[in-house]
Design an enzyme around this catalytic site. Structure first.
Site, PDB file in Angstrom:
ATOM      1  N   ALA A  31       0.833  -1.206   0.000  1.00 54.20           N
ATOM      2  CA  ALA A  31       0.000   0.000   0.000  1.00 54.20           C
ATOM      3  C   ALA A  31       0.866   1.253   0.000  1.00 54.20           C
ATOM      4  O   ALA A  31       0.505   2.278  -0.596  1.00 54.20           O
ATOM      5  CB  ALA A  31      -0.926  -0.003   1.212  1.00 54.20           C
ATOM      6  N   TYR A  59       3.501   2.416  -1.759  1.00 51.37           N
ATOM      7  CA  TYR A  59       3.963   1.915  -3.044  1.00 51.37           C
ATOM      8  C   TYR A  59       5.462   1.572  -3.155  1.00 51.37           C
ATOM      9  O   TYR A  59       5.792   0.469  -3.591  1.00 51.37           O
ATOM     10  CB  TYR A  59       3.576   2.902  -4.157  1.00 51.37           C
ATOM     11  CG  TYR A  59       4.027   2.470  -5.517  1.00 51.37           C
ATOM     12  CD1 TYR A  59       3.453   1.359  -6.134  1.00 51.37           C
ATOM     13  CD2 TYR A  59       5.039   3.151  -6.183  1.00 51.37           C
ATOM     14  CE1 TYR A  59       3.875   0.934  -7.377  1.00 51.37           C
ATOM     15  CE2 TYR A  59       5.458   2.730  -7.432  1.00 51.37           C
ATOM     16  CZ  TYR A  59       4.884   1.617  -8.023  1.00 51.37           C
ATOM     17  OH  TYR A  59       5.317   1.197  -9.241  1.00 51.37           O
ATOM     18  N   CYS A 101      10.173  -5.825  -7.194  1.00 52.32           N
ATOM     19  CA  CYS A 101       9.971  -6.527  -8.458  1.00 52.32           C
ATOM     20  C   CYS A 101      10.276  -8.016  -8.307  1.00 52.32           C
ATOM     21  O   CYS A 101      11.071  -8.430  -7.455  1.00 52.32           O
ATOM     22  CB  CYS A 101      10.899  -5.958  -9.528  1.00 52.32           C
ATOM     23  SG  CYS A 101      10.640  -4.230  -9.948  1.00 52.32           S
ATOM     24  N   GLU A 153      12.035  -9.985 -10.239  1.00 55.45           N
ATOM     25  CA  GLU A 153      13.420 -10.365 -10.507  1.00 55.45           C
ATOM     26  C   GLU A 153      14.286 -10.193  -9.260  1.00 55.45           C
ATOM     27  O   GLU A 153      15.106 -11.048  -8.921  1.00 55.45           O
ATOM     28  CB  GLU A 153      14.009  -9.505 -11.645  1.00 55.45           C
ATOM     29  CG  GLU A 153      13.285  -9.641 -12.972  1.00 55.45           C
ATOM     30  CD  GLU A 153      12.199  -8.589 -13.157  1.00 55.45           C
ATOM     31  OE1 GLU A 153      11.434  -8.333 -12.196  1.00 55.45           O
ATOM     32  OE2 GLU A 153      12.123  -8.022 -14.260  1.00 55.45           O
ATOM     33  N   CYS A 187      13.028  -3.901 -15.430  1.00 55.75           N
ATOM     34  CA  CYS A 187      13.222  -2.462 -15.251  1.00 55.75           C
ATOM     35  C   CYS A 187      14.711  -2.178 -15.012  1.00 55.75           C
ATOM     36  O   CYS A 187      15.512  -3.091 -14.775  1.00 55.75           O
ATOM     37  CB  CYS A 187      12.379  -1.962 -14.080  1.00 55.75           C
ATOM     38  SG  CYS A 187      13.026  -2.401 -12.450  1.00 55.75           S
ATOM     39  N   CYS A 205      16.212  -3.445 -11.671  1.00 54.71           N
ATOM     40  CA  CYS A 205      16.456  -4.894 -11.644  1.00 54.71           C
ATOM     41  C   CYS A 205      17.668  -5.263 -12.491  1.00 54.71           C
ATOM     42  O   CYS A 205      18.425  -6.164 -12.134  1.00 54.71           O
ATOM     43  CB  CYS A 205      15.226  -5.651 -12.135  1.00 54.71           C
ATOM     44  SG  CYS A 205      13.927  -5.761 -10.888  1.00 54.71           S
TER      45      CYS A 205
HETATM   46 ZN   LIG Z   1      12.269  -4.370 -11.679  1.00 54.22          ZN
END
Ligand SMILES: [Zn+2]
Length: 174
Positions: free
Chosen positions: A79, A81, A86, A88, A125, A128
């Protein structure tokens, strides 16, 4: 005050260097070995168990270790954020914690959305890429990354390194 809209460089006086990013396209998982098919299946299973109530974008990742063990990860949202992570990084950090001395042979990542359909293989991303690269550099062996689309198409990068030109490294690259 004058606002600059662009800065012109005279590139003819500079030494241009070029990065090449090469990858392979596969039309289905049938084109890879049974071992890698198992890795892909594990990433899909991980994706289905993702905790993504806010984005509706479920991502699964799986790593094949040199002892045959598969470590999975999926995105874990929050919640608050930025507190999530992620898929990965969940997978790579889990492997780093549980099997710190085992080589990662290959990695797979796949995603699907509850809100829309996308046909392209998902790609990691930037954060990552930097995180995954750390493990590739640490083990001194490339980690092929299988990026899978919901339709089954796969893009294979032979290493993490080539996905992140001019990556950050504390010791310097040049
Ligand atoms: Zn990522």
């Amino acid at each position: 005050m004058r606002w600059l809209s662009s800065i012109d460089h005279n590139i003819s006086n500079m030494e241009l260097q070029t990065f090449t990013c090469s990858f392979e396209r596969l039309s289905s998982r049938e084109e890879v070995s049974p071992e890698l098919q198992g890795l892909i299946d594990a990433s899909i299973a991980a994706m289905k168990a993702a905790y993504a109530p806010y984005s509706g974008f479920s991502v699964g990742a799986a790593l094949l270790l040199e002892n045959g063990v598969i470590v999975i990860g999926n995105n874990q949202e929050n919640a608050a954020y930025p507190s999530g992570l992620c898929a990965e990084r969940v997978a790579f950090f889990a492997a780093g914690a549980q099997y710190p001395n085992l080589r990662i042979i290959a990695a797979a990542v796949v995603a699907s959305s509850a809100q829309y359909t996308h046909g392209d293989p998902v790609t990691p991303c930037g954060g990552c890429r930097q995180s995954m690269l750390e493990y590739e550099l640490k083990q001194q062996h490339s980690i092929p990354l299988y990026m899978i689309s919901p339709t089954g198409e796969i893009i294979v990068s032979p290493s993490i390194k080539q996905l992140l030109p001019l990556y950050f490294e504390s010791k310097g690259r040049f």
